[in-house]
Scaffold this active site. Sequence first.
Site, PDB file in Angstrom:
ATOM      1  N   ASP A  60       0.809  -1.205   0.000  1.00 53.23           N
ATOM      2  CA  ASP A  60       0.000   0.000   0.000  1.00 53.23           C
ATOM      3  C   ASP A  60       0.851   1.266   0.000  1.00 53.23           C
ATOM      4  O   ASP A  60       2.062   1.221  -0.005  1.00 53.23           O
ATOM      5  CB  ASP A  60      -1.028  -0.030   1.135  1.00 53.23           C
ATOM      6  CG  ASP A  60      -0.396  -0.001   2.497  1.00 53.23           C
ATOM      7  OD1 ASP A  60      -1.127  -0.259   3.467  1.00 53.23           O
ATOM      8  OD2 ASP A  60       0.806   0.257   2.613  1.00 53.23           O
ATOM      9  N   VAL A  61       0.170   2.403   0.037  1.00 51.15           N
ATOM     10  CA  VAL A  61       0.839   3.676  -0.250  1.00 51.15           C
ATOM     11  C   VAL A  61       1.899   4.001   0.797  1.00 51.15           C
ATOM     12  O   VAL A  61       2.971   4.502   0.480  1.00 51.15           O
ATOM     13  CB  VAL A  61      -0.222   4.798  -0.294  1.00 51.15           C
ATOM     14  CG1 VAL A  61       0.413   6.119  -0.579  1.00 51.15           C
ATOM     15  CG2 VAL A  61      -1.252   4.472  -1.364  1.00 51.15           C
TER      16      VAL A  61
END
Lengths: 261, 446
Positions: A60-61
Site C-alpha cells: 500500500d501507499v
Amino acid sequence: LNAAPGRAPRQRVRFLPTPAPGGGGALELVAARVPVLADHPLVRGPRFRKLKIGAGHRLDVKASGVFVLGIGHGNKLLTDLYNCHLPKVYIVGGLFGKATDDFSDTGNLVEKTTFDHITREKLDRILAVIQGTNQKALLMYSNIDMKTQEAYELAVKGLIRPMGKSPPIITAVRCLQFALPEFQLEIHCLHETQQYLRKMVHEIGLELKSSAVCTQVRRIRDGVFTVDDALPRTQWNLQSIREAIQNCQLKVETELEKTLG
Amino acid sequence: AAMAGVARRLLCRGLSVAAGPPSTRQLREAEEAAPVFQYAGKAARRKDRVFVWGFSYSGALGVPSFVRPDAGWKKPRRIQPTPYRLETDEKISSAACGYGFTLLASNTKDITKVWGMGLNKDSQLGFQRTRRDQTKGYEYVLEPSPIPLPLEKPQQTRVLQVSCGRAHSLVLTDSEGVFTMGNNSYGQCGRKVVEDEIYSGSHLIHQLKEFDSRVVQVVCGQDHSLFRTKKGTVYACGWGADGQTGLGHYNITSVPTKLGGDIAGVNIIQVSSYGDCCLAVSDEGDVFGWGNSEYLQLASVTETTQVNVPRHLPFKIGKVKEAACGGTGNIVLTEEGNVFVWGYGILGKGPNLTESAVPEMIPPSLFGWSDFSPDVRVAHVRCGLSQFAALTNRGELFVWGKNLRGCLGTGRMEDQYFPWRVTVPGEVVDVACGVDHMVSMVRSFT
C-alpha cells in the site's frame, strides 16, 4: 524494445519464373528461397504496441519495499507463484507511547501512554506468544486431518502451511532493534496486508500495557525475490529489467517445481 | 445604531477565531498538550495465576458454577475444553492432580497452606466439615477448601510439595515430615491396614517421619507411594501386586521401606509414578524402572510383565535429566533437551506409532524449534494417565495423548497424536496432569 533487432523474416521456397540461360523468351521455373513478404517490417509494423504488465502481492501507499511485476508470459508465472503461498518478510518499525486511529504515526492521536516499564525481555515474551498462536493457526488452516501420519510428517518438517484462503498468519517474528521508544521487528507472514501488520504493532503495544504506532513497513522478501533482486528507481530501464528477469528465471522455476510439482 | 455597530466590531475582533482544518502546528501542539496515561508503573510485577481445564463434574476444577450454576441462565459445564483461570487466595507453588481431585499448596507461613477440591469419598482431601451437620463431611468438594493439617508449628512450617494418587494424597513439609491422608486399604498412607476401615468422613491424617534423612520428593502412584530422601534413597509403601513397591515381593507394604536392587547406593535425584510403573533418575543420568511392564515399559531389560526390583534401563540416549511415568507410556528428557517416549498408547509420533519398547525421540521442531528460533528447548516433562505434557524454556505448554473428557486443553475433543500447543494467556511455569483434568501454574507476561 521496438528498436532492438527483431526476428528474422521467415523464408519460403518459391518457384520463380526466370528467363532461361539460353536465349529467346522461354521462362523456366527455378526454386529459390525468398523472405515472406508478410514478415517485412514495413508490412507488419512495430513488434510491440503494448505490453501486458501484471502486479504481484499488493503494497500500500505508506509501505515500501519489494514489489513483483510480471511482463507478458510472466503473468502466468505470477499466478503460479501466488498459488505457492510462499511467506513474505517485512521490516516493521514501531514507536511506543502513542496510539492513533489508523495505527500509523500520521493518524489522529487517540491516546498517549508511558512506556518506561517496557523491557526487551517483555517484548520478546510477547513475540514468542504471537509466534506460538500463529503456529497453531498455521496447522489449523492448512486443512489437513491431524489424525493422519502424513500430517505428523509434514508438521515435523515444518512444511504445513495453508494452501488456500486463510486469515493473515505470522510464521516468525523477531526483534531486531530495541531503543525506547523505538523498536524494529522482522516479521515473516502469509496472506497478510500491511494494515494488518500495523494493527499488530498496535496490539503489541496494548499487550505491554502501553500503546504503539507503526512508523515503517518495508517488505524485504516476497517469496523468492529479495531486495538484492529488486531494481531501485534509478534502474528502471530496459537493460536492467532484462538482466533482472534473466537472473530470476532459474530461481522461479525451481521454486515452482518444488511446490506445485 | 453607530454604538451598536462599534460594539459588534469589537466583539468580532476579540472573540471570534477563523475556523478551518487544523494546521500542522496546531496538531503538534494539541498532541503535546494531550494527557499521558500510565497503565503500568516501573515497579509492576508479573502476577502468578492458576489455570485449570478438563472434566468438571467431579469438582476437581474448583469452579462451583460449572457444577451448580449460580445464575438461572448459566448451564452446568461438564467439560472445560480450554484453560480457565482459577482465583486463589495465595500464590500456589505446587499442585497435584489425582483421580478426580486436586490439591493446591502454597509456600506461605500462614495457617492455611493446602487447599483441595474434587472427590472426597475416601477423605483424600481431609475432613471437610459440612455446614448443615457438624459431624458429617462433604463427599464432593466443589471449591478450593483449606485442608487442616495437624502441624506442630503451623506458623513456621512450609509445605514444599503435594502429590495425589487414586484415592490418597501426600503432603511434604520442610521440617515435619510427610502427611498422608485418604484410602489406606493397601497401606499406601504408610500406616497399618485396618480391616473394614471406613475412609469416608475420616479425620485421620497420618504423619511419617522415620526416614534416613529429610524427604525431598513425594510421589503417588495409583495405590502406592514413593518417598525420595535427600541422601538419594527411595522408600515405598502400598500395593505391590505389580511390583510397583520395588521391594522384591508382590505383597502389600504398610510401612515405608527402603528400596534396593539396582538403585542401592545410587544417588537418585528424581522419582516418578502415576499408574503402576515407576521410574527413577540418578545424578549420573541413568534411568531405573520397576513395577508394571505389561505395556513394554520395561521390556528392554526383561520379558516378564511385573518387575518387583528396580532395574537399570540401559538406554543409549544421553544423560537423562527428568523422567515421568504415565499409565501405559513413559517419557524422559535428556540434558540436551531431547524428549524420548516409549510404552503403549498415543506416544506422540503420529497415529502409526502405538507401542515401542525402546525410547523414540520426538523431533524438536514439533516444540517450536526451527532455524529461526534455534534456542527453544524443552525444560520439563509431565505425564497424566494417558496424556503427556512438555514445557519449553519459552513458557509454552505442549500436550499430546488421549483427550479424555477434554483434559488436553486444546479446545477440541479429539485425541492428539503429536505435540500441540495449548493457548494459555501467560508463561507456563509448571503443569500437573491428572486422569481427566490438568492444572497449570502460570505467570502473566508483563
